[in-house]
Design an enzyme around this catalytic site. Structure first.
Site, PDB file in Angstrom:
ATOM      1  N   LYS A  10       0.831  -1.222   0.000  1.00 52.74           N
ATOM      2  CA  LYS A  10       0.000   0.000   0.000  1.00 52.74           C
ATOM      3  C   LYS A  10       0.860   1.264   0.000  1.00 52.74           C
ATOM      4  O   LYS A  10       0.333   2.378  -0.002  1.00 52.74           O
ATOM      5  CB  LYS A  10      -0.918   0.010   1.226  1.00 52.74           C
ATOM      6  CG  LYS A  10      -1.987  -1.070   1.172  1.00 52.74           C
ATOM      7  CD  LYS A  10      -2.915  -0.955   2.364  1.00 52.74           C
ATOM      8  CE  LYS A  10      -3.985  -2.034   2.302  1.00 52.74           C
ATOM      9  NZ  LYS A  10      -4.645  -2.242   3.604  1.00 52.74           N
ATOM     10  N   GLY A  76      14.237  -3.206  -1.563  1.00 55.59           N
ATOM     11  CA  GLY A  76      14.531  -1.794  -1.790  1.00 55.59           C
ATOM     12  C   GLY A  76      14.573  -1.008  -0.498  1.00 55.59           C
ATOM     13  O   GLY A  76      15.125   0.093  -0.448  1.00 55.59           O
ATOM     14  N   THR A  77      13.997  -1.569   0.537  1.00 55.15           N
ATOM     15  CA  THR A  77      13.939  -0.880   1.829  1.00 55.15           C
ATOM     16  C   THR A  77      15.353  -0.551   2.303  1.00 55.15           C
ATOM     17  O   THR A  77      16.282  -1.344   2.114  1.00 55.15           O
ATOM     18  CB  THR A  77      13.222  -1.788   2.857  1.00 55.15           C
ATOM     19  OG1 THR A  77      11.984  -2.182   2.299  1.00 55.15           O
ATOM     20  CG2 THR A  77      13.002  -1.054   4.174  1.00 55.15           C
ATOM     21  N   ALA A 103      19.207  -3.690  -2.730  1.00 58.73           N
ATOM     22  CA  ALA A 103      19.536  -2.669  -3.742  1.00 58.73           C
ATOM     23  C   ALA A 103      19.282  -1.279  -3.153  1.00 58.73           C
ATOM     24  O   ALA A 103      18.126  -0.868  -3.037  1.00 58.73           O
ATOM     25  CB  ALA A 103      18.702  -2.881  -4.997  1.00 58.73           C
ATOM     26  N   PRO A 104      20.320  -0.553  -2.787  1.00 65.30           N
ATOM     27  CA  PRO A 104      20.110   0.795  -2.237  1.00 65.30           C
ATOM     28  C   PRO A 104      19.339   1.689  -3.197  1.00 65.30           C
ATOM     29  O   PRO A 104      18.630   2.598  -2.773  1.00 65.30           O
ATOM     30  CB  PRO A 104      21.531   1.323  -2.021  1.00 65.30           C
ATOM     31  CG  PRO A 104      22.393   0.107  -1.919  1.00 65.30           C
ATOM     32  CD  PRO A 104      21.745  -0.933  -2.794  1.00 65.30           C
ATOM     33  N   HIS A 133      15.563  14.679  -1.186  1.00 62.63           N
ATOM     34  CA  HIS A 133      14.389  13.798  -1.284  1.00 62.63           C
ATOM     35  C   HIS A 133      13.110  14.516  -0.878  1.00 62.63           C
ATOM     36  O   HIS A 133      13.129  15.564  -0.237  1.00 62.63           O
ATOM     37  CB  HIS A 133      14.571  12.573  -0.382  1.00 62.63           C
ATOM     38  CG  HIS A 133      15.479  11.530  -0.965  1.00 62.63           C
ATOM     39  ND1 HIS A 133      16.847  11.601  -0.847  1.00 62.63           N
ATOM     40  CD2 HIS A 133      15.218  10.404  -1.671  1.00 62.63           C
ATOM     41  CE1 HIS A 133      17.396  10.560  -1.457  1.00 62.63           C
ATOM     42  NE2 HIS A 133      16.430   9.817  -1.961  1.00 62.63           N
ATOM     43  N   HIS A 134      11.990  13.842  -1.174  1.00 62.95           N
ATOM     44  CA  HIS A 134      10.662  14.274  -0.731  1.00 62.95           C
ATOM     45  C   HIS A 134      10.620  14.263   0.811  1.00 62.95           C
ATOM     46  O   HIS A 134      11.310  13.462   1.450  1.00 62.95           O
ATOM     47  CB  HIS A 134       9.595  13.345  -1.308  1.00 62.95           C
ATOM     48  CG  HIS A 134       9.774  11.903  -0.889  1.00 62.95           C
ATOM     49  ND1 HIS A 134       9.117  11.363   0.202  1.00 62.95           N
ATOM     50  CD2 HIS A 134      10.552  10.899  -1.385  1.00 62.95           C
ATOM     51  CE1 HIS A 134       9.476  10.098   0.340  1.00 62.95           C
ATOM     52  NE2 HIS A 134      10.339   9.793  -0.612  1.00 62.95           N
ATOM     53  N   LYS A 137      10.038  11.041   3.348  1.00 62.89           N
ATOM     54  CA  LYS A 137      11.045   9.985   3.542  1.00 62.89           C
ATOM     55  C   LYS A 137      11.398   9.895   5.026  1.00 62.89           C
ATOM     56  O   LYS A 137      11.636  10.908   5.672  1.00 62.89           O
ATOM     57  CB  LYS A 137      12.284  10.312   2.707  1.00 62.89           C
ATOM     58  CG  LYS A 137      13.382   9.266   2.801  1.00 62.89           C
ATOM     59  CD  LYS A 137      14.453   9.504   1.738  1.00 62.89           C
ATOM     60  CE  LYS A 137      15.609   8.524   1.885  1.00 62.89           C
ATOM     61  NZ  LYS A 137      15.181   7.120   1.844  1.00 62.89           N
ATOM     62  N   GLY A 143      19.744   5.653   1.731  1.00 63.89           N
ATOM     63  CA  GLY A 143      20.544   4.447   1.517  1.00 63.89           C
ATOM     64  C   GLY A 143      21.517   4.640   0.361  1.00 63.89           C
ATOM     65  O   GLY A 143      22.651   4.152   0.395  1.00 63.89           O
ATOM     66  N   THR A 144      21.077   5.368  -0.652  1.00 59.87           N
ATOM     67  CA  THR A 144      21.935   5.619  -1.814  1.00 59.87           C
ATOM     68  C   THR A 144      23.164   6.443  -1.420  1.00 59.87           C
ATOM     69  O   THR A 144      24.285   6.143  -1.834  1.00 59.87           O
ATOM     70  CB  THR A 144      21.130   6.376  -2.891  1.00 59.87           C
ATOM     71  OG1 THR A 144      19.926   5.655  -3.140  1.00 59.87           O
ATOM     72  CG2 THR A 144      21.919   6.531  -4.175  1.00 59.87           C
TER      73      THR A 144
HETATM   74  N1  LIG Z   1      15.939   0.996  -3.359  1.00 57.81           N
HETATM   75  C1  LIG Z   1      15.222   1.904  -4.028  1.00 57.81           C
HETATM   76  O1  LIG Z   1      15.414   2.128  -5.235  1.00 57.81           O
HETATM   77  C2  LIG Z   1      14.166   2.661  -3.302  1.00 57.81           C
HETATM   78  C3  LIG Z   1      14.011   2.458  -1.973  1.00 57.81           C
HETATM   79  N2  LIG Z   1      13.036   3.100  -1.279  1.00 57.81           N
HETATM   80  C4  LIG Z   1      12.898   2.720   0.116  1.00 57.81           C
HETATM   81  O2  LIG Z   1      11.780   1.850   0.241  1.00 57.81           O
HETATM   82  C5  LIG Z   1      11.181   2.024   1.512  1.00 57.81           C
HETATM   83  C6  LIG Z   1       9.707   2.339   1.338  1.00 57.81           C
HETATM   84  O3  LIG Z   1       9.577   3.595   0.714  1.00 57.81           O
HETATM   85  P1  LIG Z   1       8.126   4.205   0.386  1.00 57.81           P
HETATM   86  O4  LIG Z   1       7.378   3.282  -0.487  1.00 57.81           O
HETATM   87  O5  LIG Z   1       8.355   5.592  -0.057  1.00 57.81           O
HETATM   88  O6  LIG Z   1       7.493   4.232   1.847  1.00 57.81           O
HETATM   89  P2  LIG Z   1       5.929   4.177   2.268  1.00 57.81           P
HETATM   90  O7  LIG Z   1       5.892   4.650   3.688  1.00 57.81           O
HETATM   91  O8  LIG Z   1       5.095   4.850   1.244  1.00 57.81           O
HETATM   92  O9  LIG Z   1       5.586   2.613   2.214  1.00 57.81           O
HETATM   93  C7  LIG Z   1       5.951   1.681   3.176  1.00 57.81           C
HETATM   94  C8  LIG Z   1       4.795   0.695   3.295  1.00 57.81           C
HETATM   95  O10 LIG Z   1       5.219  -0.405   4.104  1.00 57.81           O
HETATM   96  C9  LIG Z   1       4.119  -0.761   4.918  1.00 57.81           C
HETATM   97  N3  LIG Z   1       4.586  -1.567   6.032  1.00 57.81           N
HETATM   98  C10 LIG Z   1       5.086  -1.165   7.222  1.00 57.81           C
HETATM   99  N4  LIG Z   1       5.383  -2.224   7.985  1.00 57.81           N
HETATM  100  C11 LIG Z   1       5.075  -3.328   7.261  1.00 57.81           C
HETATM  101  C12 LIG Z   1       5.179  -4.734   7.491  1.00 57.81           C
HETATM  102  N5  LIG Z   1       5.654  -5.216   8.648  1.00 57.81           N
HETATM  103  N6  LIG Z   1       4.780  -5.586   6.507  1.00 57.81           N
HETATM  104  C13 LIG Z   1       4.306  -5.115   5.328  1.00 57.81           C
HETATM  105  N7  LIG Z   1       4.175  -3.797   5.061  1.00 57.81           N
HETATM  106  C14 LIG Z   1       4.575  -2.930   6.016  1.00 57.81           C
HETATM  107  C15 LIG Z   1       3.495   0.569   5.302  1.00 57.81           C
HETATM  108  O11 LIG Z   1       2.177   0.420   5.797  1.00 57.81           O
HETATM  109  C16 LIG Z   1       3.554   1.291   3.966  1.00 57.81           C
HETATM  110  O12 LIG Z   1       2.406   1.031   3.194  1.00 57.81           O
HETATM  111  C17 LIG Z   1      11.993   3.095   2.231  1.00 57.81           C
HETATM  112  O13 LIG Z   1      13.002   2.486   3.011  1.00 57.81           O
HETATM  113  C18 LIG Z   1      12.633   3.848   1.066  1.00 57.81           C
HETATM  114  O14 LIG Z   1      13.801   4.519   1.416  1.00 57.81           O
HETATM  115  C19 LIG Z   1      12.208   3.992  -1.895  1.00 57.81           C
HETATM  116  C20 LIG Z   1      12.350   4.271  -3.206  1.00 57.81           C
HETATM  117  C21 LIG Z   1      13.325   3.611  -4.040  1.00 57.81           C
HETATM  118  O1  LIG Z   2      12.791   6.917   0.195  1.00 52.88           O
HETATM  119  C1  LIG Z   2      12.994   7.164  -1.027  1.00 52.88           C
HETATM  120  O2  LIG Z   2      12.220   7.823  -1.706  1.00 52.88           O
HETATM  121  C2  LIG Z   2      14.207   6.607  -1.652  1.00 52.88           C
HETATM  122  N1  LIG Z   2      14.940   5.804  -0.963  1.00 52.88           N
HETATM  123  C3  LIG Z   2      16.138   5.177  -1.394  1.00 52.88           C
HETATM  124  C4  LIG Z   2      17.315   5.723  -0.613  1.00 52.88           C
HETATM  125  O3  LIG Z   2      17.183   5.986   0.588  1.00 52.88           O
HETATM  126  O4  LIG Z   2      18.408   5.863  -1.191  1.00 52.88           O
HETATM  127  C5  LIG Z   2      16.326   5.253  -2.894  1.00 52.88           C
HETATM  128  C6  LIG Z   2      15.893   6.547  -3.504  1.00 52.88           C
HETATM  129  O5  LIG Z   2      16.805   7.529  -3.129  1.00 52.88           O
HETATM  130  C7  LIG Z   2      14.482   6.912  -3.069  1.00 52.88           C
END
Ligand SMILES: NC(=O)C1=CN([C@@H]2O[C@H](COP(=O)(O)OP(=O)(O)OC[C@H]3O[C@@H](n4cnc5c(N)ncnc54)[C@H](O)[C@@H]3O)[C@@H](O)[C@H]2O)C=CC1
Ligand SMILES: O=C(O)C1=N[C@H](C(=O)O)C[C@H](O)C1
Length: 248
Positions: A10, A76-77, A103-104, A133-134, A137, A143-144
């Site tokens: 979600k 991705g987390t 994957a950061p 970032h937004h 976050k 992480g990147t």
């Molecule tokens: N590696 C990459 O390329 C990217 C990594 N990220 C990372 O991904 C993570 C999520 O980012 P967003 O989607 O923006 O956050 P968000 O806050 O929109 O989504 C996180 C979701 O995880 C859910 N959640 C929390 N605990 C949970 C559990 N135990 N089991 C299942 N779902 C659970 C929440 O209810 C929420 O819907 C962050 O750590 C962010 O930094 C974000 C963008 C790109």
């Molecule tokens: O939370 C985000 O949005 C993002 N998280 C990742 C990070 O912490 O590096 C990847 C990207 O920057 C977006």
């Protein structure tokens, strides 16, 4: 068909991942879980690969479950440090055919930015990182940015570079950013932004700036799908999408 479950379905990234998996050739979305849902749904649905976009405080429990149940994970987390990676390696040793990709950043451009920054690192006396970032976050630095700083620090160590010059003796707390292995990392949170990073290098008479911008979250989806398609053939722990790309 690769049967895929999404954790954090979600959330901003999880919701988009569900759409991308549904539309991807050779993939079938079999489970969409968010906070409060039982992970047992994954086995009931026959998930072979899980994509995790949840939160740093819950991701380790999710991965322990996946590894114990032999489900590959594409993660991705953020929030992975050396201690967490060591824990995953220990857990994977007991489930040797399972693969976990951390994957950061899944954006191809961000992976290239990190690669170029590591290549440039040995040639410059000074370097600093600015991640932008937004404001929703939850973690800082990103992480990147952490990963980029680690790669730059490794390259500087290998090249025998000295400490980065900085004559600051007095400063307000935070004015010089966070120190990641000797590299200064600055964080900006601004409405309107998605995910951006600048790596600034400097030496006598010149500077070099490497900048990457994710203008929309769709920029991460090609990398997510690459991870989903490749993780089944990559047992053990893989850190960084670059290991699944041909960057030679
Ligand atoms: N590696 C990459 O390329 C990217 C990594 N990220 C990372 O991904 C993570 C999520 O980012 P967003 O989607 O923006 O956050 P968000 O806050 O929109 O989504 C996180 C979701 O995880 C859910 N959640 C929390 N605990 C949970 C559990 N135990 N089991 C299942 N779902 C659970 C929440 O209810 C929420 O819907 C962050 O750590 C962010 O930094 C974000 C963008 C790109
Ligand atoms: O939370 C985000 O949005 C993002 N998280 C990742 C990070 O912490 O590096 C990847 C990207 O920057 C977006």
């Amino acid at each position: 068909m690769i049967k895929v479950g999404v954790l954090g379905a979600k959330g901003r990234m999880g919701a988009l991942t569900c759409v991308a998996v549904e539309e991807a050739a050779g993939c079938e979305l079999v489970a969409q879980l968010d906070q409060g849902d039982s992970l047992d749904v994954l086995t009931e649905a026959g998930a072979e690969v899980v994509v995790d976009f949840t939160r740093p405080e819950v991701v380790m429990d999710n991965l322990a479950w996946c590894i114990e149940h032999g489900v590959h994970a594409v993660v991705g987390t953020t929030g992975f440090d050396d201690a967490r990676l060591a824990t995953l390696r220990d857990q994977l040793a007991k489930s040797p055919s399972t693969g976990v990709l951390i994957a950061p950043n899944f954006s191809i451009g961000a992976v290239l930015m990190m690669r170029f920054a590591a290549q440039a690192a040995q040639y410059y006396e000074s370097v600093e990182i600015i991640e932008l970032h937004h404001p929703d976050k939850v973690d800082a630095p990103s992480g990147t940015a952490r990963r980029t700083a680690e790669l730059i620090a490794d390259a500087r160590r290998e090249a025998g570079s000295g400490p980065i010059p900085d004559a600051t003796t007095t400063a307000l707390d935070g004015a010089r950013g966070a120190d990641v292995e000797g590299i200064r990392v600055h964080g900006v949170r601004l409405r309107g932004l998605i995910a951006h990073q600048e790596v600034l290098f400097g030496d006598e008479g010149e500077t070099l700036t490497i900048r990457h911008d994710s203008m929309a979250r769709v920029s991460f989806m090609a990398g997510v799908l690459l991870g989903v398609r490749r993780i089944g053939d990559a047992p053990g722990l893989t850190v960084g999408l670059e290991h699944f790309m041909d960057l030679s």
